[in-house]
Design an enzyme around this catalytic site. Structure first.
Site, PDB file in Angstrom:
ATOM      1  N   LYS A 206       0.833  -1.212   0.000  1.00 18.16           N
ATOM      2  CA  LYS A 206       0.000   0.000   0.000  1.00 18.16           C
ATOM      3  C   LYS A 206       0.866   1.259   0.000  1.00 18.16           C
ATOM      4  CE  LYS A 206      -3.798   0.156   2.470  1.00 18.16           C
ATOM      5  NZ  LYS A 206      -4.772   0.284   3.594  1.00 18.16           N
ATOM      6  N   GLU A 212      10.433  -5.565   3.589  1.00 11.99           N
ATOM      7  CA  GLU A 212      10.628  -6.865   2.950  1.00 11.99           C
ATOM      8  C   GLU A 212      10.211  -6.824   1.478  1.00 11.99           C
ATOM      9  OE1 GLU A 212       9.289  -7.722   7.265  1.00 11.99           O
ATOM     10  OE2 GLU A 212       8.847  -6.270   5.676  1.00 11.99           O
ATOM     11  N   GLY A 267      -4.963  -4.890   5.674  1.00 10.66           N
ATOM     12  CA  GLY A 267      -4.131  -5.795   4.889  1.00 10.66           C
ATOM     13  C   GLY A 267      -4.632  -7.222   4.855  1.00 10.66           C
ATOM     14  N   ARG A 268      -5.033  -7.746   6.016  1.00  9.53           N
ATOM     15  CA  ARG A 268      -5.462  -9.140   6.068  1.00  9.53           C
ATOM     16  C   ARG A 268      -6.882  -9.326   5.555  1.00  9.53           C
ATOM     17  NH1 ARG A 268      -4.576  -6.827  10.773  1.00  9.53           N
ATOM     18  NH2 ARG A 268      -6.180  -6.672  12.393  1.00  9.53           N
ATOM     19  N   GLU A 353      -3.717 -11.853  14.313  1.00 10.44           N
ATOM     20  CA  GLU A 353      -3.388 -10.441  14.175  1.00 10.44           C
ATOM     21  C   GLU A 353      -4.593  -9.573  14.523  1.00 10.44           C
ATOM     22  OE1 GLU A 353      -0.296  -9.172  11.161  1.00 10.44           O
ATOM     23  OE2 GLU A 353      -2.049  -8.143  10.334  1.00 10.44           O
ATOM     24  N   HIS A 384      -0.903 -37.587  10.982  1.00 10.48           N
ATOM     25  CA  HIS A 384       0.382 -38.242  11.236  1.00 10.48           C
ATOM     26  C   HIS A 384       1.401 -37.254  11.796  1.00 10.48           C
ATOM     27  CE1 HIS A 384      -0.656 -42.083   9.209  1.00 10.48           C
ATOM     28  NE2 HIS A 384      -1.502 -41.294   8.558  1.00 10.48           N
ATOM     29  N   LYS A 512      10.055  -4.554  13.884  1.00 11.22           N
ATOM     30  CA  LYS A 512      10.533  -3.877  12.670  1.00 11.22           C
ATOM     31  C   LYS A 512      11.317  -2.616  13.020  1.00 11.22           C
ATOM     32  CE  LYS A 512       6.916  -5.463   9.500  1.00 11.22           C
ATOM     33  NZ  LYS A 512       5.883  -5.047   8.533  1.00 11.22           N
TER      34      LYS A 512
END
Length: 548
Positions: A206, A212, A267-268, A353, A384, A512
């Site tokens: 955005k 990153e 964002g999510r 979050e 498993h 961060k």
């Protein structure tokens, strides 16, 4: 705001946790032949069975009373009407508007936001159609057959999960890759697989400043130029999903290829926006619209259905009952469909979050359990791995099983075996095996009394482990959209009762901030004071790097 623990229904639920909440599921089914019908819910192509959870009619009545007293329906109206329910950031929360077409339904600061949504959607459609038809080509005249999305968090997890889930709908000849980790290995391994002449990069940030993402984007740009392409060619191979037009222009991206979204899109919750462009490029625009349509169907149900019949409302309240009142710290997301292998990771961010908060919206500390730990793996792989702990461990948790009745890949009896496990695991979690039953089984297998007595405790299962089962006819764009929206609204319901802000995420920022000065230290450009452990680790890393 009102402390929810002071509400009458909260007190009633605390009492019920010591009575009804301690009843064994075996007994609850024995007492109520209509339990399955009583605790099943259906909407937008999804069927949810909550009868294997530790609820009773008294519990669900109290949960509905809690929702009413906590003002969940009022808060829901506030979300749909564009109120700034994200109070810490002063923002509306209107991802529901991204999958709707109703003029005048949604407004922010008195302005109808639909025209802006439709404008971006139409631009996305035109771009998608041009790429998928081959009309839009790369710098050397070759079609753009490969998409590489560079983003992180909500700019990665949603699109990658949906793209994987809708693999049967992928356009022929289309390749898609996702790069999120700043670890250079992630980008390097993808770049080894793609051709710069046929690759389109989607840079999803955005602000166009996410460390990153922009590190990976700059390295992808450098790789592209080193392949023999010019600065002018960047405009044909890079698009931006961003609102920072100055930064995207400086990067070399044509303004026509910048697709924006709004601060009321978290964002999510953003895969429905321009962040979903790589989804559309992979499955085609029609399938992307079907995804939006499925989510919208769940939105309408959540907004309009009575609380007692409302699938997201009841799923949220039942989950809250197990988390807060029965003290179950985790939720296991267990999709019995390999296509949904990234759903648990997606829901980790969506839930943890959103509701991983220790403060109420008024800033006061909570003194009750809020967001659960979310984890999972597709069945039958998870069986498993960690199901041992779920069945016989000391930590009880709520499990959510998800399956389509019909497979896109009907290979032999594979799907029947998968569904048999999907049905057997919740039953086993519910029923368990008593020590007496284990003893009898061992005897039937020919063990002596002594050996049967020695092993019966190991072979016993406590049962009474709660689970929800979600069924759909088939995993399609519509049912996937409905499933994602179901979880979005479940998270809203729980946050509304707990009184937390489900739409900020300050907890991701501190690390961060601290990483920036450490980066300078690792590069030998600065020194700073840290705790002795961090300083020792920095020194050791420098030493190890110097020895290579």
């Amino acid at each position: 705001m009102t402390d929810p623990t002071k509400l009458d229904a909260w007190g009633a639920l605390s009492q019920l946790a010591r009575t009804d909440g301690q009843k064994h599921l075996r007994d609850l089914f024995a007492e109520d032949e209509g339990r399955f019908e009583r605790f099943s819910y259906e909407a937008a192509g999804l069927f949810l069975d909550a009868s294997k959870t530790r609820v009773t009619p008294a519990v669900t009545d109290a949960l509905l009373a809690l929702a009413e007293q906590a003002g969940v329906e009022k808060k829901r109206r506030g979300m749909f009407s564009g109120e700034a329910i994200n109070g810490t950031e002063g923002r509306a929360v209107l991802h529901v508007a991204l999958r709707d077409n109703r003029t005048g339904k949604y407004s922010v600061d008195g302005e109808d936001i639909l025209p802006g949504i439709l404008d971006v959607r139409e631009r996305m459609k035109a771009f998608t159609d041009a790429v998928t038809s081959g009309e839009r080509k790369g710098a050397t005249g070759k079609p753009l057959t490969t998409v590489v999305n560079i983003g992180i968090g909500g700019s990665d997890l949603g699109p990658v999960m949906v793209t994987e889930a809708l693999r049967p709908y992928h356009l022929e000849g289309r390749e898609v890759h996702y790069v999120s980790n700043v670890d250079g290995t992630h980008l390097s391994e993808v770049l080894r697989q793609v051709d710069p002449e046929t690759t389109l990069f989607c840079i999803a940030s955005k602000t166009f400043t996410t460390q990153e993402t922009m590190t990976n984007a700059q390295s992808a740009r450098d790789w592209f130029l080193k392949s023999g392409r010019s600065e002018a060619d960047i405009a044909k191979h890079f698009v931006a999903l961003s609102t920072n037009h100055q930064a995207t222009s400086e990067f070399g991206i044509d303004s026509d290829n910048v697709f924006g979204f709004w601060d009321w899109v978290g964002g999510r919750y953003s895969l429905w926006s321009a962040i979903g462009l790589p989804i559309a490029l992979t499955v085609g625009w029609d399938a992307f619209e079907d995804l939006l349509s499925g989510a919208h169907a769940m939105d309408r149900h959540f907004e309009e259905a009575p609380a007692a019949e409302n699938l997201p409302m009841m799923m949220g309240l039942i989950g809250l009952w197990h988390r807060t009142f029965l003290d179950m710290p985790a939720v296991a997301c267990l999709p019995y469909d390999q296509s949904l292998l990234r759903l648990p990771a997606y829901l980790q961010q969506a839930d943890m979050e959103s509701n991983g908060k220790g403060r109420r919206t008024d800033g006061s500390k909570v003194d009750y359990e809020t967001g659960p730990i979310v984890f999972g793996e597709p069945g039958t792989n998870g069986q498993h791995a960690f199901y041992q702990l779920i069945h016989q461990g000391t930590t009880e948790m709520l499990c959510e099983f998800i399956a389509p009745a019909v497979s896109h890949n009907p290979l032999g009896d594979h799907h029947e075996k998968l569904l048999a496990n999907f049905l057997a695991q919740p039953e086993a979690l519910m029923v368990g095996v008593t020590e007496e039953e284990a003893f009898s089984q061992l005897k039937e297998q020919g063990e002596s009394d002594e050996e049967a007595n020695r092993l019966k405790g190991h072979k016993a299962f406590p049962g009474n482990r709660p689970s929800i089962s979600i069924l759909m006819q088939k995993l399609t764009p519509e049912t996937l959209g409905a499933l994602i929206a179901l979880y979005e609204h479940k998270i809203f319901v729980q946050g509304a009762v707990w009184g937390v802000n489900s739409y900020d995420q300050f907890g991701v920022e501190l690390g961060k901030v601290l990483a920036k000065p450490i980066l300078a230290e690792l590069k030998g450009e600065a020194d700073a004071d840290h705790d002795r452990s961090t300083s020792g680790l920095i020194a050791r890393i420098r030493s190890l790097r110097a020895g290579v």
